[in-house]
Design an enzyme around this catalytic site. Structure first.
Site, PDB file in Angstrom:
ATOM      1  N   HIS A   1      -7.231  -6.291  -1.203  1.00  0.00           N
ATOM      2  CA  HIS A   1      -6.174  -5.291  -1.035  1.00  0.00           C
ATOM      3  C   HIS A   1      -5.082  -5.729  -0.066  1.00  0.00           C
ATOM      4  O   HIS A   1      -4.103  -5.011   0.105  1.00  0.00           O
ATOM      5  CB  HIS A   1      -6.801  -3.984  -0.541  1.00  0.00           C
ATOM      6  CG  HIS A   1      -5.853  -2.827  -0.539  1.00  0.00           C
ATOM      7  ND1 HIS A   1      -5.270  -2.328  -1.692  1.00  0.00           N
ATOM      8  CD2 HIS A   1      -5.353  -2.076   0.489  1.00  0.00           C
ATOM      9  CE1 HIS A   1      -4.478  -1.325  -1.383  1.00  0.00           C
ATOM     10  NE2 HIS A   1      -4.497  -1.149  -0.073  1.00  0.00           N
TER      11      HIS A   1
ATOM     12  N   ASP B   1       0.843  -1.191   0.000  1.00  0.00           N
ATOM     13  CA  ASP B   1       0.000   0.000   0.000  1.00  0.00           C
ATOM     14  C   ASP B   1       0.886   1.250   0.000  1.00  0.00           C
ATOM     15  O   ASP B   1       1.718   1.400  -0.884  1.00  0.00           O
ATOM     16  CB  ASP B   1      -0.961  -0.068   1.192  1.00  0.00           C
ATOM     17  CG  ASP B   1      -1.971   1.063   1.242  1.00  0.00           C
ATOM     18  OD1 ASP B   1      -2.956   1.021   0.489  1.00  0.00           O
ATOM     19  OD2 ASP B   1      -1.771   1.996   2.045  1.00  0.00           O
TER      20      ASP B   1
ATOM     21  N   TYR C   1      -1.987  11.282   2.501  1.00  0.00           N
ATOM     22  CA  TYR C   1      -2.846  11.526   1.343  1.00  0.00           C
ATOM     23  C   TYR C   1      -2.911  13.013   1.015  1.00  0.00           C
ATOM     24  O   TYR C   1      -2.907  13.404  -0.153  1.00  0.00           O
ATOM     25  CB  TYR C   1      -4.262  11.007   1.622  1.00  0.00           C
ATOM     26  CG  TYR C   1      -4.374   9.510   1.686  1.00  0.00           C
ATOM     27  CD1 TYR C   1      -4.543   8.756   0.521  1.00  0.00           C
ATOM     28  CD2 TYR C   1      -4.330   8.840   2.896  1.00  0.00           C
ATOM     29  CE1 TYR C   1      -4.662   7.367   0.574  1.00  0.00           C
ATOM     30  CE2 TYR C   1      -4.437   7.459   2.964  1.00  0.00           C
ATOM     31  CZ  TYR C   1      -4.609   6.726   1.797  1.00  0.00           C
ATOM     32  OH  TYR C   1      -4.717   5.364   1.846  1.00  0.00           O
TER      33      TYR C   1
END
Length: 284
Positions: A264, A102, A209
């Protein structure tokens, strides 16, 4: 297997780092992603250490016991990747194998692109090269739709309130729903919720982010020289497979492993396959 936990000075920041295995063994750096922690790699830390590797798993800035700078700009990719270079320097490691998932995978792409001389091989899970991701977010509407949450996170405070509501209930359910081949480990989720609550760390984790828009670095000309094995879940709800293919096109030597019925979290959903892959890839 004893895991050593220590705070180290990594350039201008103090990071909590887990190490295991003989210090003279081949070094392997493991980078966790969002919203996990260094100990999310525990089974693999022990596996690699038991096979003679010196394993280094840092809690990246903003996470766990590591320091949490207050500015969004402190979470730019340039800072995140340099942290890892400083960690390697602290342990006097000139060159290592690299594993990342990730956001840890995203940092891994940056490291092997900008600092290729520091890495032997890279095993990357569930994230594309940053230039590929940026291109698809801008030009691929279906990927932009899958990444809607990245745009939502750009708002201040509201994402933190939603994520933490009812002791992270809805956030935890979203994590569970993105695993298919095997359930996301309940014990890990309980430990993560406890850490998020006690450390009040969610804002700093989300700042990764929020800093994406500030990434200015471009890839050097030429292909990535570090051999890359990219692992992807065929049912990953957040990422299209085309981004994996486009990322590997940037590599001189790339291997693509698509795991069917996997979401994921390949390191939780496919432990046997990932364990076998790690050992064979790094020469056991």
């Amino acid at each position: 297997m004893e895991l050593k936990n220590e705070m180290i000075q990594a350039g201008g920041i103090r990071l909590n780092v887990i190490t295991a295995g003989p210090k003279g063994g081949p070094p392997v750096v493991l980078l966790h992603g969002f919203p996990e922690r260094a100990l999310s790699w525990r089974d693999y830390i022990e596996l690699l250490a038991n096979h003679g590797f010196f394993v280094i798993a840092p809690e990246q800035r903003g996470y766990g016991h590591s320091e949490r700078p207050g500015k969004v700009s402190d979470y730019r990719m340039e800072c995140l990747s340099l942290d890892i270079v400083h960690v390697m320097n602290h342990y006097q490691i000139k060159k290592a194998n690299l594993i990342g998932h990730d956001w840890g995978c995203a940092v891994g792409w940056f490291l092997i692109t900008i600092y290729p001389e520091r890495f032997n091989k890279a095993l990357l899970l569930s994230s594309p090269h940053w230039e590929v991701f940026r291109k698809h977010l801008l030009l691929n509407p279906s990927q932009a739709l899958k990444s809607w949450y990245m745009f939502a996170i750009q708002f201040p405070k509201l994402p933190e309130l939603f994520i933490s509501a009812h002791n992270f209930k809805f956030f935890g359910e979203a994590i569970k729903k993105s695993a298919f081949n095997a359930p996301y480990p309940e014990s890990e989720l309980v430990a993560l919720k406890k850490e998020w609550k006690e450390k009040s760390s969610m804002t700093f984790m989300l700042n990764w982010y929020r800093a994406m828009k500030d990434l200015k670095e471009k890839s050097p000309k030429g292909k990535i020289s570090v051999p890359v094995t990219l692992v992807w879940g065929a049912r990953d709800p957040f990422l299209q497979k085309k981004m994996a293919e486009d990322s590997l096109a940037l590599c001189e030597k790339g291997q693509f492993i698509l795991l069917e019925n996997t979401g994921h979290w390949p390191h939780h959903e496919n432990k046997i396959e990932l364990s076998t892959l790690m050992l064979s890839l790094f020469g056991v």
